[in-house]
Design an enzyme around this catalytic site. Structure first.
Site, PDB file in Angstrom:
ATOM      1  N   CYS A 134       0.865  -1.178   0.000  1.00  0.00           N
ATOM      2  CA  CYS A 134       0.000   0.000   0.000  1.00  0.00           C
ATOM      3  C   CYS A 134       0.908   1.236   0.000  1.00  0.00           C
ATOM      4  O   CYS A 134       1.784   1.351  -0.848  1.00  0.00           O
ATOM      5  CB  CYS A 134      -0.947  -0.110   1.194  1.00  0.00           C
ATOM      6  SG  CYS A 134      -1.960   1.289   1.644  1.00  0.00           S
ATOM      7  N   ASP A 189      -8.365  -2.293  -7.968  1.00  0.00           N
ATOM      8  CA  ASP A 189      -7.713  -1.252  -7.177  1.00  0.00           C
ATOM      9  C   ASP A 189      -7.891   0.096  -7.865  1.00  0.00           C
ATOM     10  O   ASP A 189      -7.165   0.428  -8.795  1.00  0.00           O
ATOM     11  CB  ASP A 189      -6.228  -1.586  -7.016  1.00  0.00           C
ATOM     12  CG  ASP A 189      -5.519  -0.684  -6.013  1.00  0.00           C
ATOM     13  OD1 ASP A 189      -6.115   0.333  -5.603  1.00  0.00           O
ATOM     14  OD2 ASP A 189      -4.372  -0.999  -5.650  1.00  0.00           O
ATOM     15  N   HIS A 221      -7.004  -4.205  -3.481  1.00  0.00           N
ATOM     16  CA  HIS A 221      -5.998  -3.400  -2.792  1.00  0.00           C
ATOM     17  C   HIS A 221      -5.897  -3.897  -1.342  1.00  0.00           C
ATOM     18  O   HIS A 221      -6.901  -3.941  -0.633  1.00  0.00           O
ATOM     19  CB  HIS A 221      -6.422  -1.926  -2.821  1.00  0.00           C
ATOM     20  CG  HIS A 221      -5.466  -1.012  -2.141  1.00  0.00           C
ATOM     21  ND1 HIS A 221      -4.333  -0.536  -2.757  1.00  0.00           N
ATOM     22  CD2 HIS A 221      -5.457  -0.498  -0.883  1.00  0.00           C
ATOM     23  CE1 HIS A 221      -3.668   0.230  -1.920  1.00  0.00           C
ATOM     24  NE2 HIS A 221      -4.334   0.273  -0.769  1.00  0.00           N
TER      25      HIS A 221
END
Length: 251
Positions: A134, A189, A221
């Site tokens: 991330c 995502d 994600h």
């Protein structure tokens, strides 16, 4: 897998003290160093477990709380299992901290983290690897660009906004990278859509950086994070294979 030792430590930085987690094989010998970057939810048991798993493959792994300026981990109180229903309230607390954590601050801290690894008797001489998730996936790429002589490999998994119109977009610094890079994009995502992936790959091709960029189909994600509703066991295991392959070649 070798036996692993894990402990919480404090690291001096130019701006204070960062708390961190350190995992390494418990043989006392030096092993290649790895800087593991947290996702937005921060340093917590799930990331410590990732560090121990990587250490079990023969690495000394450092996981700093990169948001240490806001307090020791956990910087925000987290549920045991993070699900999408709770994310809006969590992100209301987390996003201001992330926005105030500029690339300049981040890279200043990295110098301290890399110096600590270089000085540790548990870390073998030579360049280190980095992996991030991330927001940490962005930090891994920025680190490879900011410290090209010290980073041999960088893995970036479900990272957001790697190729935007911003002047400081990570893809604009790829010409400084000497490390081998690996990108594991989630195909579900919205923060890293297909057009951004294409722009990133064009920039990588233009600089001649050694890289692999792969789409993890059916993954959201956050797919590597075991304590979230976004976790995808199949995609997470694929990430481990790719990461260990990358570090096996380069470290």
């Amino acid at each position: 897998m070798t036996n692993v030792h894990g402990e919480s430590i404090d690291l001096p930085t130019p701006d204070g003290t960062a708390d961190a987690y350190l995992a390494h094989p418990d043989d006392g010998a030096p092993h290649p160093g790895v800087l593991l970057y947290m996702d937005a939810f921060g340093l917590r048991p799930a990331l410590e477990e990732m560090a121990r798993r990587l250490a079990g493959q023969g690495y000394t792994v450092l996981v700093p709380n990169v948001l240490y300026r806001a307090g020791r981990a956990p910087v925000v109180e987290l549920p045991e299992h993070i699900n999408p229903a709770e994310r809006p309230q969590l992100f209301e607390k987390i996003m201001p901290l992330i926005r105030s954590f500029t690339p300049e601050l981040a890279m200043r801290d990295v110098g301290a983290y890399l110096d600590w690894l270089a000085a540790s008797p548990l870390v073998a001489d030579g360049p280190v690897g980095t992996t991030g998730y991330c927001m940490g996936g962005v930090l891994a790429v920025r680190t490879a660009a900011a410290y090209p002589d010290r980073i041999a490999a960088a893995g970036s998994f479900h990272a957001s906004n790697l190729a935007t119109d911003a002047e400081d977009s990570p893809h604009r610094a790829l010409d400084r990278v000497t490390a081998e890079l690996y990108f594991g994009h989630a195909d579900n995502d919205h923060s890293m859509p297909p057009e951004q992936i294409a722009a990133l790959e064009r920039a990588l091709d233009a600089t001649g950086v050694r890289y692999r960029s792969e789409l993890y189909e059916g993954a959201q994600h956050g797919y590597t994070q075991t304590d979230t509703a976004m976790y995808n066991a199949e995609a997470a295991e694929r990430h481990w294979r790719a990461l260990l392959d990358l570090f096996g070649r380069t470290l």
